[in-house]
Enzyme design. Structure first.
Site, mmCIF file in Angstrom:
data_model
loop_
_atom_site.group_PDB
_atom_site.id
_atom_site.type_symbol
_atom_site.label_atom_id
_atom_site.label_comp_id
_atom_site.label_asym_id
_atom_site.label_seq_id
_atom_site.Cartn_x
_atom_site.Cartn_y
_atom_site.Cartn_z
ATOM 1 N N HIS A 1 -13.041 -2.631 -2.253
ATOM 2 C CA HIS A 1 -12.201 -2.196 -1.138
ATOM 3 C C HIS A 1 -12.556 -2.965 0.148
ATOM 4 C CE1 HIS A 1 -9.361 1.331 -0.836
ATOM 5 N NE2 HIS A 1 -9.357 0.929 0.413
ATOM 6 N N TYR B 1 -2.172 5.449 -4.196
ATOM 7 C CA TYR B 1 -3.215 6.453 -4.002
ATOM 8 C C TYR B 1 -2.648 7.715 -4.601
ATOM 9 C CZ TYR B 1 -6.033 3.792 -0.623
ATOM 10 O OH TYR B 1 -6.839 2.881 -0.012
ATOM 11 N N LYS C 1 -7.476 -0.786 -9.593
ATOM 12 C CA LYS C 1 -8.073 -1.553 -8.482
ATOM 13 C C LYS C 1 -9.348 -0.838 -8.021
ATOM 14 C CE LYS C 1 -7.063 -3.140 -3.782
ATOM 15 N NZ LYS C 1 -7.868 -2.278 -2.929
ATOM 16 N N SER D 1 0.809 -1.226 0.000
ATOM 17 C CA SER D 1 0.000 0.000 0.000
ATOM 18 C C SER D 1 0.841 1.275 0.000
ATOM 19 C CB SER D 1 -0.891 -0.004 1.244
ATOM 20 O OG SER D 1 -1.503 1.243 1.430
ATOM 21 N N THR E 1 -5.505 2.632 -7.099
ATOM 22 C CA THR E 1 -6.816 2.446 -6.476
ATOM 23 C C THR E 1 -7.754 3.552 -6.928
ATOM 24 O OG1 THR E 1 -5.867 1.279 -4.622
ATOM 25 C CG2 THR E 1 -8.022 2.287 -4.259
HETATM 26 C C1 LIG Z 1 -7.514 -2.561 7.050
HETATM 27 C C2 LIG Z 1 -7.545 -2.441 5.566
HETATM 28 C C3 LIG Z 1 -6.747 -1.486 4.957
HETATM 29 C C4 LIG Z 1 -6.766 -1.369 3.577
HETATM 30 N N1 LIG Z 1 -5.925 -0.475 2.986
HETATM 31 C C5 LIG Z 1 -5.922 -0.375 1.649
HETATM 32 C C6 LIG Z 1 -5.009 0.495 1.006
HETATM 33 O O1 LIG Z 1 -4.180 1.128 1.635
HETATM 34 N N2 LIG Z 1 -5.084 0.592 -0.349
HETATM 35 C C7 LIG Z 1 -5.985 -0.124 -1.085
HETATM 36 O O2 LIG Z 1 -6.017 0.003 -2.306
HETATM 37 N N3 LIG Z 1 -6.821 -0.989 -0.504
HETATM 38 C C8 LIG Z 1 -6.808 -1.139 0.838
HETATM 39 N N4 LIG Z 1 -7.651 -2.038 1.421
HETATM 40 C C9 LIG Z 1 -8.514 -2.881 0.593
HETATM 41 C C10 LIG Z 1 -7.807 -4.198 0.245
HETATM 42 O O3 LIG Z 1 -6.775 -3.971 -0.680
HETATM 43 C C11 LIG Z 1 -8.762 -5.214 -0.378
HETATM 44 O O4 LIG Z 1 -9.491 -4.603 -1.417
HETATM 45 C C12 LIG Z 1 -9.718 -5.850 0.618
HETATM 46 O O5 LIG Z 1 -9.128 -5.995 1.882
HETATM 47 C C13 LIG Z 1 -10.163 -7.206 0.102
HETATM 48 O O6 LIG Z 1 -11.143 -7.733 0.910
HETATM 49 P P1 LIG Z 1 -10.860 -8.826 2.067
HETATM 50 O O7 LIG Z 1 -10.271 -8.100 3.215
HETATM 51 O O8 LIG Z 1 -12.242 -9.343 2.318
HETATM 52 O O9 LIG Z 1 -9.940 -9.896 1.511
HETATM 53 C C14 LIG Z 1 -7.620 -2.197 2.808
HETATM 54 C C15 LIG Z 1 -8.397 -3.168 3.428
HETATM 55 C C16 LIG Z 1 -8.361 -3.313 4.801
HETATM 56 C C17 LIG Z 1 -9.177 -4.393 5.427
#
Ligand SMILES: Cc1cc2nc3c(=O)[nH]c(=O)nc-3n(C[C@H](O)[C@H](O)[C@H](O)COP(=O)(O)O)c2cc1C
Length: 370
Positions: free
Chosen positions: A269, A153, A245, A131, A179
């Site tokens: 997300h 981002y 994404k 990330s 993203t």
């Molecule tokens: C705590 C947390 C932080 C996240 N931070 C980011 C991030 O910094 N950038 C991003 O593109 N997606 C972020 N996501 C989304 C994840 O990349 C992903 O789309 C998502 O966790 C997938 O679902 P799952 O947790 O059910 O496997 C985050 C998700 C969580 C749970």
């Protein structure tokens, strides 16, 4: 015919001790079983950040429920002695079609943070997408990993965006995953209720003077008005493949293809942005059909078992990403926990492929899922 005899389950691993929590990794048989140890190992506000979603968390739950709504049509008597789970992502061989989604601030879960995650991914030959909001630097993660992907981002300040991309390129990253589903941060009730703040030193890639509630920081650091022009502009900044994404519709998939992207991650997300947006598995097929052979299509959201991986693959995903499962494994037992998480998902994926009558991932067909 050769009789192939080997363990159908992940091999045993010794007892791990984490703080006051003792996690017997051998007894963890599904990735869901990392959740409670993770809850115990983390500050409650950090756990709420990791586990929570937007609004009533309908989309968060629906991502998982969507897998449960599907049924499989296994094929038999195909003479499969052994299953080969390998595939490629953007031309690179991976040991099986599961990758690690970008999750911010991994040091909230474990002191080693993203470095432990990327090492485990590299050892298992799977992709880790790091990330922008990583709590270890782009350079540290790049050095510890094996050509991770960089999740971008975009900043309101183009020079900041360009410098992040250039740093990732210089540190040997394989691809940039932009993203696109966070023009603003979703209403995440738990984070708001907790006035959730991340320690400034955990913004490893950002200005050192960042502070405030996370939703405010993200709002101020990201580009609310991002558009397709910015995706085109990014092309002139980097020669790395560009993946988008956060696409959920055929309409946007078509525009993405027209803009020449290399990949699309069908994602909401993890249910953290627009509550009531469509479950990713339900959105997958229209994106796959639209993308055709123009670019690779991946999915994330709610993948918890090998059977989920195989279902998404049969519906046309090239690979899937998981977020919370590896994060909870990291919180529960650091690097060893993340490795165990990978082992479980790999063993399950192999098992389900065999039961589906697919010797290779490419042998799965659309008509095997209803
Ligand atoms: C705590 C947390 C932080 C996240 N931070 C980011 C991030 O910094 N950038 C991003 O593109 N997606 C972020 N996501 C989304 C994840 O990349 C992903 O789309 C998502 O966790 C997938 O679902 P799952 O947790 O059910 O496997 C985050 C998700 C969580 C749970």
């Amino acid at each position: 015919m050769t009789h192939v005899y080997r363990s159908r389950h992940p091999p045993a691993i010794n007892l791990m001790v984490m703080g006051r929590e003792e996690v017997d990794l051998e007894r963890i048989l599904t990735v869901d079983e990392f959740t409670e140890p993770a809850r115990g190992a983390m500050d409650p506000k950090a756990f709420a950040y990791f586990s929570g979603g937007a609004g009533y968390e309908l989309t968060l739950a629906d991502n998982i429920a969507a897998f449960g709504r599907r049924r499989l049509r296994p094929r038999v008597l195909r003479g499969i002695a052994d299953v080969d789970t390998r595939t490629t992502m953007l031309g690179r061989e991976v040991s099986f079609p599961v990758a690690f989604a970008p999750v911010g601030f991994n040091r909230l879960a474990h002191p080693e943070g993203e470095v432990a995650v990327t090492r485990a991914a590299a050892a298992a030959r799977i992709v880790h997408c790091c990330s922008t909001f990583s709590s270890r630097t782009i350079e540290d993660v790049g050095a510890a990993g094996d050509r991770p992907w960089f999740q971008l981002y975009a900043s309101y300040d183009r020079s900041v965006t360009d410098s992040l991309v250039q740093r990732a390129e210089a540190a040997g990253y394989q691809a940039i995953a932009v993203t696109v589903d966070l023009p603003v941060v979703g209403y995440r009730d738990q984070e708001l209720r907790n006035s959730f703040e991340v320690p400034p030193e955990f913004f490893a890639n950002m200005r050192p003077d960042i502070e405030g509630e996370l939703a405010d920081v993200v709002f101020h650091e990201t580009h609310q008005g991002l558009s397709w022009d910015d995706i085109d502009r990014l092309r002139s900044v980097t020669s790395l493949p560009i993946v988008l994404k956060g696409i959920l519709t055929a309409e946007d998939a078509l525009i993405a293809v027209e803009h020449g992207v290399d990949g699309i991650i069908v994602s909401n997300h993890g249910g953290r942005q627009l509550d009531r947006s469509i479950a990713t598995l339900d959105a997958l097929e229209e994106v796959v059909q639209t993308a055709g052979d123009s670019c690779e299509v991946y999915l994330d959201g709610g993948v918890r078992r090998g059977v989920d991986v195989v279902t998404a693959l049969a519906l046309g995903a090239r690979a899937v990403f998981v977020g919370r499962p590896y994060l909870y494994a990291l919180a529960a037992a650091g690097h060893a926990g993340v490795s165990r998480c990978i082992e479980i998902l790999r063993a399950e994926t192999e098992n389900v492929l065999h039961l589906m009558g697919a010797a290779r991932v490419g042998d799965l067909s659309r008509d095997q899922v209803i």
